[in-house]
Design an enzyme around this catalytic site. Sequence first.
Site, PDB file in Angstrom:
ATOM      1  CG  PHE A  12      -2.983   9.945   4.005  1.00 63.08           C
ATOM      2  CD1 PHE A  12      -4.196  10.162   4.639  1.00 63.08           C
ATOM      3  CD2 PHE A  12      -2.895   8.934   3.065  1.00 63.08           C
ATOM      4  CE1 PHE A  12      -5.301   9.370   4.352  1.00 63.08           C
ATOM      5  CE2 PHE A  12      -3.980   8.134   2.767  1.00 63.08           C
ATOM      6  CZ  PHE A  12      -5.189   8.358   3.410  1.00 63.08           C
ATOM      7  CG  ASP A  57      16.492  12.646   7.048  1.00 62.06           C
ATOM      8  OD1 ASP A  57      16.152  11.473   6.793  1.00 62.06           O
ATOM      9  OD2 ASP A  57      16.956  13.425   6.197  1.00 62.06           O
ATOM     10  CB  SER A  76       8.742   6.730   1.710  1.00 64.44           C
ATOM     11  OG  SER A  76       8.984   6.819   0.313  1.00 64.44           O
ATOM     12  CE  LYS A 106      22.129  -8.148  14.166  1.00 64.69           C
ATOM     13  NZ  LYS A 106      23.125  -7.639  15.121  1.00 64.69           N
ATOM     14  CB  ALA A 115       5.050   1.338   4.392  1.00 59.06           C
ATOM     15  CE1 TYR A 146       7.049   5.663  -2.759  1.00 59.53           C
ATOM     16  CE2 TYR A 146       5.705   4.632  -4.459  1.00 59.53           C
ATOM     17  CZ  TYR A 146       5.904   4.979  -3.134  1.00 59.53           C
ATOM     18  OH  TYR A 146       4.964   4.640  -2.193  1.00 59.53           O
ATOM     19  CE  LYS A 150       7.838   3.007  -0.242  1.00 60.02           C
ATOM     20  NZ  LYS A 150       7.803   3.067   1.237  1.00 60.02           N
ATOM     21  CE1 TYR A 160      19.855  -5.563  10.077  1.00 56.69           C
ATOM     22  CE2 TYR A 160      20.017  -5.195   7.710  1.00 56.69           C
ATOM     23  CZ  TYR A 160      20.453  -4.936   9.002  1.00 56.69           C
ATOM     24  OH  TYR A 160      21.490  -4.045   9.195  1.00 56.69           O
TER      25      TYR A 160
END
Length: 328
Positions: A12, A57, A76, A106, A115, A146, A150, A160
């Site tokens: 979406f 994937d 996700s 990187k 997100a 979930y 996240k 990072y």
Amino acid sequence: MKRILITGAAGFLGSHLCDKFIQEGYHVLGMDNLITGDLKNIEHLFGNKNFEFYHHDVTKFVHVPGQLDYILHFASPASPIDYLKIPIQTLKVGSLGTHNLLGLAKQKEARILIASTSEVYGDPLIHPQTEDYYGNVNTIGPRGVYDEAKRFQESITMAYHTFHGLETRIVRIFNTYGPRMRLNDGRVIPAFIGQALRGEDLTVFGDGSQTRSFCYVDDQVEGIYRLLLSNYAQPINIGNPHEITILAFAEEIIKLTGTNQKIIFKDLPKDDPMQRQPDITRAKELLGWEPQVNRAEGMKITYDYFKTLTEEELRYSEHKDFSKYIQK
């Protein structure tokens, strides 16, 4: 021409981001494993010379040939029905998938935006939710797969950024709606509209006093776009601060659809958050962003979209099978 990789491109929100960046003159590489995404969302882009699609994937090694300027990681499952059916895949895309894409960023010296979600706040103890709130999350509850995926995603992204000096951005997305949502995926708006289209009573969980704040997809995409191009690396809430109870919203849906369904009540799911309202002060000050589309306008557009779906598309939305992807 700038090149951008968008993961979750057939979903979406991912599909609307593909549209946005093509409109802004980017060459877009869309990537999706199509577990929850649908090629119908991006089929209008297949003839565009500035769009490529990779069926892949991201929890496996990610290779993209050539220059890459930006990465948007939106791969996700995002609805309760999805991530309860495929919990392992949900955890993997937030951890292994994010790690792979950070490594790619990187290597390519690309800026990456990940997100995140308002779900990192769990069932919040402060209201509205500000970015410096750490959250109230049940790590082993049904929603934990979930929420924690996240939260880990944010942590490794910041690692990072601080350790490697990688250009990173983190958006915390609050409830977003609009055309291309999948009916009956467990989220409030498609669930209510799906019931209305089928002439069913609207199901409200609990007593309906829990609140949500709904942001139209065009506003959400604009906020993400501005964040990517900003110089700010800390998380930012992007959502609509206009809060409404679920019961009041169900009544709005009945009025919008012109139907006469009743509202029925069922037990509240475990760990379902009682309040959702973003504090968007940071987005206003740093990005010059706030929502422009009011809920009445956005919901009319969304409902008109769902009314155009064929019977086949409605059935596909209801019964998409994830069984072959489930890892035990």
